[in-house]
Every structure is written in structure tokens, then in C-alpha cells.
Design a protein around this motif. Structure first.
Motif, PDB file in Angstrom:
ATOM      1  N   PHE A  20      -1.672  -6.778   6.989  1.00 44.69           N
ATOM      2  CA  PHE A  20      -2.026  -5.499   6.385  1.00 44.69           C
ATOM      3  C   PHE A  20      -1.118  -5.348   5.159  1.00 44.69           C
ATOM      4  N   GLN A  21      -1.716  -5.474   3.994  1.00 45.69           N
ATOM      5  CA  GLN A  21      -0.960  -5.678   2.759  1.00 45.69           C
ATOM      6  C   GLN A  21      -0.999  -4.482   1.825  1.00 45.69           C
ATOM      7  N   PRO A  22       0.152  -4.092   1.288  1.00 47.77           N
ATOM      8  CA  PRO A  22       0.180  -3.013   0.294  1.00 47.77           C
ATOM      9  C   PRO A  22      -0.176  -3.517  -1.098  1.00 47.77           C
ATOM     10  N   GLY A  23      -0.433  -2.574  -2.002  1.00 47.80           N
ATOM     11  CA  GLY A  23      -0.432  -2.832  -3.432  1.00 47.80           C
ATOM     12  C   GLY A  23      -1.389  -3.867  -3.980  1.00 47.80           C
ATOM     13  N   GLU A  24      -2.618  -3.922  -3.475  1.00 47.40           N
ATOM     14  CA  GLU A  24      -3.568  -4.883  -4.069  1.00 47.40           C
ATOM     15  C   GLU A  24      -3.994  -4.441  -5.456  1.00 47.40           C
ATOM     16  N   GLU A  25      -4.006  -3.135  -5.705  1.00 43.29           N
ATOM     17  CA  GLU A  25      -4.570  -2.600  -6.937  1.00 43.29           C
ATOM     18  C   GLU A  25      -3.593  -2.560  -8.113  1.00 43.29           C
ATOM     19  N   LEU A  26      -2.357  -2.913  -7.898  1.00 39.31           N
ATOM     20  CA  LEU A  26      -1.350  -2.685  -8.935  1.00 39.31           C
ATOM     21  C   LEU A  26      -0.442  -3.892  -9.104  1.00 39.31           C
ATOM     22  N   LEU A  27      -0.252  -4.304 -10.350  1.00 38.08           N
ATOM     23  CA  LEU A  27       0.691  -5.389 -10.631  1.00 38.08           C
ATOM     24  C   LEU A  27       2.085  -5.002 -10.161  1.00 38.08           C
ATOM     25  N   PRO A  28       2.865  -5.967  -9.656  1.00 34.54           N
ATOM     26  CA  PRO A  28       2.611  -7.415  -9.646  1.00 34.54           C
ATOM     27  C   PRO A  28       1.756  -7.917  -8.493  1.00 34.54           C
ATOM     28  N   HIS A  83     -10.209   8.544   9.536  1.00 32.46           N
ATOM     29  CA  HIS A  83      -8.822   8.990   9.336  1.00 32.46           C
ATOM     30  C   HIS A  83      -8.217   8.332   8.095  1.00 32.46           C
ATOM     31  N   LEU A  84      -8.390   7.029   7.963  1.00 38.46           N
ATOM     32  CA  LEU A  84      -7.812   6.321   6.826  1.00 38.46           C
ATOM     33  C   LEU A  84      -8.413   6.807   5.513  1.00 38.46           C
ATOM     34  N   HIS A  85      -9.708   7.116   5.536  1.00 41.12           N
ATOM     35  CA  HIS A  85     -10.359   7.589   4.312  1.00 41.12           C
ATOM     36  C   HIS A  85      -9.861   8.984   3.934  1.00 41.12           C
ATOM     37  N   GLN A  86      -9.600   9.812   4.915  1.00 43.24           N
ATOM     38  CA  GLN A  86      -9.171  11.176   4.638  1.00 43.24           C
ATOM     39  C   GLN A  86      -7.730  11.260   4.154  1.00 43.24           C
ATOM     40  N   TYR A  87      -6.930  10.244   4.451  1.00 47.72           N
ATOM     41  CA  TYR A  87      -5.512  10.284   4.074  1.00 47.72           C
ATOM     42  C   TYR A  87      -5.104   9.026   3.299  1.00 47.72           C
ATOM     43  N   PRO A  88      -5.698   8.823   2.130  1.00 49.46           N
ATOM     44  CA  PRO A  88      -5.384   7.637   1.324  1.00 49.46           C
ATOM     45  C   PRO A  88      -4.019   7.755   0.652  1.00 49.46           C
ATOM     46  N   GLU A  89      -3.430   6.615   0.359  1.00 49.22           N
ATOM     47  CA  GLU A  89      -2.143   6.582  -0.338  1.00 49.22           C
ATOM     48  C   GLU A  89      -2.183   5.522  -1.436  1.00 49.22           C
ATOM     49  N   LEU A  90      -1.463   5.779  -2.507  1.00 48.00           N
ATOM     50  CA  LEU A  90      -1.472   4.885  -3.658  1.00 48.00           C
ATOM     51  C   LEU A  90      -0.694   3.595  -3.389  1.00 48.00           C
ATOM     52  N   SER A  91      -0.847   2.652  -4.301  1.00 50.17           N
ATOM     53  CA  SER A  91      -0.225   1.333  -4.175  1.00 50.17           C
ATOM     54  C   SER A  91       1.286   1.425  -3.987  1.00 50.17           C
ATOM     55  N   PHE A  92       1.775   0.697  -2.983  1.00 53.36           N
ATOM     56  CA  PHE A  92       3.190   0.613  -2.623  1.00 53.36           C
ATOM     57  C   PHE A  92       3.753   1.945  -2.107  1.00 53.36           C
ATOM     58  N   ALA A 109      -4.799 -16.812   9.256  1.00 56.42           N
ATOM     59  CA  ALA A 109      -4.360 -15.502   8.786  1.00 56.42           C
ATOM     60  C   ALA A 109      -5.577 -14.695   8.334  1.00 56.42           C
ATOM     61  N   LEU A 110      -5.622 -13.428   8.730  1.00 54.51           N
ATOM     62  CA  LEU A 110      -6.687 -12.505   8.328  1.00 54.51           C
ATOM     63  C   LEU A 110      -6.038 -11.351   7.585  1.00 54.51           C
ATOM     64  N   ARG A 111      -6.549 -11.021   6.404  1.00 56.35           N
ATOM     65  CA  ARG A 111      -5.875 -10.031   5.561  1.00 56.35           C
ATOM     66  C   ARG A 111      -6.752  -8.817   5.248  1.00 56.35           C
ATOM     67  N   ALA A 112      -6.117  -7.638   5.261  1.00 58.56           N
ATOM     68  CA  ALA A 112      -6.736  -6.405   4.780  1.00 58.56           C
ATOM     69  C   ALA A 112      -5.749  -5.704   3.856  1.00 58.56           C
ATOM     70  N   ASP A 113      -6.245  -5.095   2.801  1.00 58.82           N
ATOM     71  CA  ASP A 113      -5.389  -4.355   1.864  1.00 58.82           C
ATOM     72  C   ASP A 113      -5.399  -2.877   2.217  1.00 58.82           C
ATOM     73  N   MET A 114      -4.313  -2.159   1.885  1.00 58.49           N
ATOM     74  CA  MET A 114      -4.118  -0.811   2.396  1.00 58.49           C
ATOM     75  C   MET A 114      -4.165   0.290   1.343  1.00 58.49           C
ATOM     76  N   ASP A 115      -4.016  -0.030   0.067  1.00 52.93           N
ATOM     77  CA  ASP A 115      -3.818   1.003  -0.943  1.00 52.93           C
ATOM     78  C   ASP A 115      -5.120   1.613  -1.445  1.00 52.93           C
ATOM     79  N   ALA A 116      -4.996   2.832  -1.962  1.00 50.57           N
ATOM     80  CA  ALA A 116      -6.125   3.551  -2.542  1.00 50.57           C
ATOM     81  C   ALA A 116      -5.924   3.684  -4.053  1.00 50.57           C
ATOM     82  N   LEU A 117      -6.840   4.405  -4.698  1.00 52.50           N
ATOM     83  CA  LEU A 117      -6.835   4.526  -6.159  1.00 52.50           C
ATOM     84  C   LEU A 117      -6.636   5.978  -6.598  1.00 52.50           C
TER      85      LEU A 117
END
Length: 393
Positions: free
Chosen positions: A138-146, A25-34, A78-86
Motif C-alpha cells: 500500500f504505497q503513498p505518493g503515486e501522484e507527486l514527484l519524486p 469510507h476511503l472515498h469519503q476521507y481522501p488524503e493528498l500525496s505523502f 508483490a501486489l501494489r495499490a496506491d493510496m493518495d488522492a488529488l
């Protein structure tokens, strides 16, 4: 701890199909940073179904879940996963394909989220077997500054400071079922470089009547290679790369402006500061010496990522206990960047890899990247065991 290992392996196996469905499901519906609004809602529903409490809305879409074991004040992990796609168009022949055109989980963040949800489910099931508190980031925006990591911390997402923060990341070159660790310095800092060469444009047949901005920009790129070859300490890993040049002239037109974009990466903060000043000086002086000018904008990016030596060594030993020696690898340094580096600058950290190798798959950030979702059984189980091993010591 053998009984814990056996319980985790059984739960990982039993939960695998459900976690694979979440990943699909997550792969089929990706969303960009933030912009991970639907992704965030989906994760919140999963946490609710597991009976795990959470707070949401950090940097709009970020989530921090909490699981308390026995004696919850003993330790905090703390355990972290990033949420954004490209912004990548996925190959249409993939087994699982994005339904959001032009957006793809080409860096495996769908695997990270699904895996952390699986780990959370296991830890919640076994919370009478461990002590302390686990935070699920579950963290947004790993791929994009800042960088979402810095913004999450700035908004107070980690009001309870962790004794250790961990994350795992897919590695397409590593066999599925394997994990890899590196103590100490692991990933580079990364800064974005934007250069704008300006001069008098003109007819290509009369270069003596104008400033050849294309030639000047080319000289700047060549001159800047001295940063690495003649200024950098040979003991400090350093990369300076320009991947974009825009000169909107023609076969017979010299443009008045040429834009260059690149990246600077290293593993030493003092050298990082010095190098950025050198980039500015060399670019501006080269342009000036050829009759033009160069505007320089260097965006300060992610810091280097450093793993706590003792905790990483202990985590590697725990991974060997869980998976066996032949499935735990030693990693080399990487000049890629990760905004997890912000966490590692503030808290003891362990950032490691898990293998997702699949036939005909290319590397990360490409349209042909695919991940073996069978590796989720290893990734969620290993992280759950590493968490319990740390918390119970």
C-alpha cells in the motif's frame, strides 16, 4: 483450477458488500500525496482484522503486508495499490462524495486499495491452496514527484525481492466487469518542464523600449514544437505539452517575467535525455535571440512502464480462464505516466486495467469522475486468481 475459480468467485461475491463499504469510507476521507496518515491507519486496522501481518511507516504512511502459503520460499509475488488522492473539488451530486473539501479520489486509488484488501482477504482465506509468499504494498505518493514507488524501494520496503510485481488500475472507458492487458511497453515516462522568461518590462504602448516577454514566451512554445515534429524519431511516441503560462502584466503592461509549465513524455530513455537537452537549448537560444533570457528547470520524473511479455501473456490467459474471452481486452499504449514504472524497471511486472464505467462519469483526474463499485467483485477476484495461477506454476 476450476475448483479454485469457483472458490474465488464465491468469496468475491460474499465479500463484495464489505469491500464496497471500505471503498466508501476511503472515498469519503481522501488524503493528498505523502499525507495519507488516516488512510494508512484504516488499512492497518483492516489487515489486523484479517489476521495478516504487516510492516508500516515506509515513507511515513506506506505499508507492506505479508501472506505466506505452503512452501513460502518457492516464489514471491508483490501486489501494489496506491493510496493518495488529488487536489480536486468533487461534484456534490455524486452518490459517494468526499468529505475533505478540495480533495478527491479522482484517479480511483480508493478502488485500488479496497480491491487489494479484498484480494488479500481471499488469498488469506485460501492460503492452503497456493505456494509461495504474497507481499501487499500500500504505497503513498503515486501522484507527486519524486514518486512513492521509488521512495518505498529506497527505504527497503521490498527486502524480499519479488519474482513478479502486479498492479491494477481503474479505466472509466471500460465496461465494469472487464479487464485489459498489454505486453511490453505500455505507459510513457514523464518529466516536468518549468521555463522562466526574463527581460525588461514596460508600457504596452512602447514595446520598442522593452523586451516583450509575452511574445518571446509564445515564440518559445512554438519553437519547441519542433522537438516532436522534426527531431523525434517517428517510431518513438513523444508528447510535449505546455499547460500553464503566467504573464502578470495587464492590457498595457508588458511584464518582466513570464512563466511556462509543461510536460514531456516518451518511451525511449536515450531519446528522453536528448530531447531534454534540445528543450533547454531551443528555449534559451530563442530567448537570447530576442534580447531576453530563459531559465530552464526540467524535473526528471517517472520512467516508462514496461510489462514483462511472458508474465503478462500468462496473466491475460489466466484472466480469460477466470472471466471468459469477451471480458478480457487488449490495451493500446498510453502517454499517461505511472510511478509503477519504477517497479517495472527493476522487477518483472504486470500492470493491467479493470473497467469501472458509469453513466455521466468523466475521465480520470476530473471532478465528475465516478467508478462503478460493483466492479470490485471482478477486480479483487481476478487479481486473486492471477496471483494463485502465478504462484502455483
Amino acid at each position: 483450477m476450476d475448483h479454485i475459480i469457483n472458490k474465488i468467485k464465491k468469496l468475491s461475491h460474499n465479500y463484495l458488500e464489505g469491500i464496497k463499504a471500505i471503498r466508501t469510507h476511503l472515498h469519503q476521507y481522501p488524503e493528498l500525496s505523502f499525507e495519507e496518515f488516516e488512510t494508512s491507519k484504516f488499512i492497518q486496522k483492516q489487515l489486523e482484522s484479517y489476521g495478516i501481518s504487516y510492516k508500516s511507516g515506509f515513507v511515513k504512511t506506506g505499508i507492506v503486508g505479508k501472506i505466506e502459503g505452503k512452501n513460502p520460499n518457492k516464489k514471491v509475488l508483490a501486489l501494489r495499490a496506491d493510496m493518495d488522492a488529488l487536489p480536486v473539488h468533487e461534484n456534490e451530486d455524486h452518490t459517494i462524495c468526499s468529505k475533505n473539501d478540495g480533495i478527491m479520489h479522482a484517479c480511483g486509488h480508493d478502488m485500488h486499495m479496497a480491491s487489494l484488501l479484498g484480494t488479500a482477504k481471499i488469498l488469506n482465506q485460501l492460503k492452503n491452496e497456493w505456494e509461495g509468499t504474497v507481499l501487499l504494498i500500500f504505497q503513498p505518493g503515486e501522484e507527486l514527484l519524486p514518486g512513492g514507488a521509488r521512495m518505498m524501494m529506497a527505504e527497503g520496503a521490498l527486502t524480499t525481492e519479488p519474482d513478479l510485481i502486479m498492479a491494477q488500475h481503474v479505466l472509466p472507458d471500460m465496461e465494469s466487469g472487464h479487464v485489459g492487458f498489454r505486453e511490453g511497453m505500455y505507459m510513457a515516462s514523464g518529466d516536468e518542464i518549468y521555463l522562466n522568461v526574463k527581460g525588461k518590462g514596460g508600457h504596452g504602448a512602447m514595446p520598442h523600449k522593452c523586451d516583450d516577454t509575452v511574445l518571446i514566451a509564445s515564440h518559445i512554445v512554438v519553437a519547441l514544437q519542433q522537438i516532436v515534429s522534426r527531431h523525434a524519431d517517428i517510431r518513438i511516441p513523444t508528447v510535449l505539452t505546455f499547460g500553464k503560462m503566467i504573464a502578470e502584466g495587464a492590457t498595457n503592461i508588458i511584464p518582466s517575467e513570464v512563466k511556462l509549465e509543461g510536460t514531456f513524455r516518451t518511451m525511449n530513455e536515450e531519446w528522453r535525455t536528448k530531447a531534454k537537452q534540445l528543450i533547454t537549448d531551443i528555449a534559451q537560444n530563442t530567448a537570447k535571440g530576442m534580447g531576453a533570457k530563459c531559465e530552464v528547470d526540467i524535473k526528471h520524473g517517472y520512467p516508462f512502464l514496461v510489462n514483462d511479455i511472458n508474465y503478462t501473456r500468462s496473466s491475460k490467459s489466466a484472466a480469460i480462464a477466470y472471466l471468459d474471452h469477451d471480458k478480457v481486452e487488449d490495451m493500446d499504449i498510453r502517454m499517461t505516466t505511472e510511478d509503477f514504472g519504477f517497479y517495472s524497471q527493476k522487477y518483472p511486472s504486470c500492470f493491467y486495467r479493470f473497467g469501472v464505467k458509469k453513466d455521466k462519469s468523466d475521465g480520470l483526474h476530473t471532478s465528475s469522475f465516478e467508478a462503478d463499485d460493483m466492479s470490485l467483485e471482478t477486480s479483487m477476484g481476478t487479481m486473486a486468481y492471477l496471483a494463485i495461477d502465478f504462484l502455483n506454476k
